[in-house]
Design a protein around this motif. Sequence first.
Motif, PDB file in Angstrom:
ATOM      1  N   PHE A 158      -6.158  -3.131   0.804  1.00  0.00           N
ATOM      2  CA  PHE A 158      -5.226  -3.131  -0.323  1.00  0.00           C
ATOM      3  C   PHE A 158      -5.893  -2.792  -1.650  1.00  0.00           C
ATOM      4  O   PHE A 158      -5.210  -2.683  -2.671  1.00  0.00           O
ATOM      5  CB  PHE A 158      -4.549  -4.505  -0.425  1.00  0.00           C
ATOM      6  CG  PHE A 158      -3.731  -4.833   0.780  1.00  0.00           C
ATOM      7  CD1 PHE A 158      -2.474  -4.283   0.963  1.00  0.00           C
ATOM      8  CD2 PHE A 158      -4.236  -5.679   1.764  1.00  0.00           C
ATOM      9  CE1 PHE A 158      -1.718  -4.573   2.093  1.00  0.00           C
ATOM     10  CE2 PHE A 158      -3.493  -5.976   2.893  1.00  0.00           C
ATOM     11  CZ  PHE A 158      -2.234  -5.420   3.064  1.00  0.00           C
ATOM     12  N   GLY A 204      -3.198   0.682  -3.741  1.00  0.00           N
ATOM     13  CA  GLY A 204      -3.050  -0.657  -3.191  1.00  0.00           C
ATOM     14  C   GLY A 204      -2.388  -1.593  -4.188  1.00  0.00           C
ATOM     15  O   GLY A 204      -1.579  -1.183  -5.023  1.00  0.00           O
ATOM     16  N   LYS A 234       0.883  -1.177   0.000  1.00  0.00           N
ATOM     17  CA  LYS A 234       0.000   0.000   0.000  1.00  0.00           C
ATOM     18  C   LYS A 234       0.917   1.223   0.000  1.00  0.00           C
ATOM     19  O   LYS A 234       1.737   1.397   0.905  1.00  0.00           O
ATOM     20  CB  LYS A 234      -0.875  -0.020   1.261  1.00  0.00           C
ATOM     21  CG  LYS A 234      -1.895   1.117   1.374  1.00  0.00           C
ATOM     22  CD  LYS A 234      -3.060   0.895   0.439  1.00  0.00           C
ATOM     23  CE  LYS A 234      -4.200   1.851   0.748  1.00  0.00           C
ATOM     24  NZ  LYS A 234      -4.953   1.480   1.935  1.00  0.00           N
TER      25      LYS A 234
END
Length: 375
Positions: free
Chosen positions: A300, A256, A230
């Motif tokens: 994410f 992400g 991330k």
Amino acid sequence: YLFLCSKEQAEMDPADMEDVEEVEEEETGEDVNISRLTVQMMQNPQILAALQERLDGLNGSPSGYIESLPKVVKRRINALKNLQVKCAHIEATFYEEVHELERKYAALYQPLFDKRSEIVKAAYEPTDEECEWKADDEEELTEEMKEKAKLEEEKKDEEKEDPKGIPEFWLTVFKNVDLLSDMLQEHDEPILKHLQDIKVKFSDPGQPMSFTLEFHFEPNDFFSNTVLTKTYKMRSEPDESDPFSFDGPEIMSCTGCTIEWTKGKNVTLKTIKKKQKHKGRGTVRTVTKTVPNDSFFNFFTPPEGTSDFEIGHFIRERIVPRAVLYFTGEAIEDDDDDVSLTGCFLTEGEEEADEENDPDYVPKVCYFFYYYFFK
């Protein structure tokens, strides 16, 4: 009251003010309690309406002082504004250098964090010397009591199966921190048992300011990725159209990664069955539909425009550097305690006194650390 009310409202029918006036007459000679009088005034709907109208008119209104100044003074004020813009650019450079300093010290911390990771995942077994630690509750124990406690602990260890490394280290950290545990679902826990390390990577020198959180996983049945990332992109420069709004680095966006889920293991999606009735024939059919599911792993795949910046900063600034203390719960206790430092913090006694006497009290902290680590 006369100042806040418009002329028409100030010239209200005396009958409408009867209750308030009676209170004034009754209490003036008895050391009037201003708070009681205020409460009764505020219970009068006409007074409330008058106050609100007047305050609405004042909100955001300039005092008129600047406009009344001579032209030659306004000219000098413009010079001050230009100086302020230059200050903003210097401040931006300051934070860029802070970022460089963070990168430098991150390289010094990393060997220690790498060794922590090796111990957690059983890649390295620490020596007796490295494991020696004197707990506070051991200070008053006699040698005899210490020996007895040691024998009992060894006996318990012999009865248990010897685990590898430190099982569920990062999962326990997450469960101990409210900010992270709120994101966890029961179906996330079996996956996070495979989390072996979290690393912070800063952008390279000369590149735009950013940092990346790397979540390292051991091979597992849930996805093929070994690392989930991330990235948070930051900006530390004044906006040319509004330079006075600059207040230090700000996170502009986050990106992400794609999780390569094993078929049937994607915990961010769930399958639901819904019955549908045909309007004409009246027949019923069952429709299967895949919908989003609550999960930590949605972290994410942030939707565009998301702002989970607080979580990213907390993991970067607190969780990664002090993971073992969040695992044991000691860092959580420290977070709850009043901080007492000299210089840029109030002492503990001063905080307690202010908090007791002022319901709107906000603890004072060093501005730089507050801004850069928590804002």
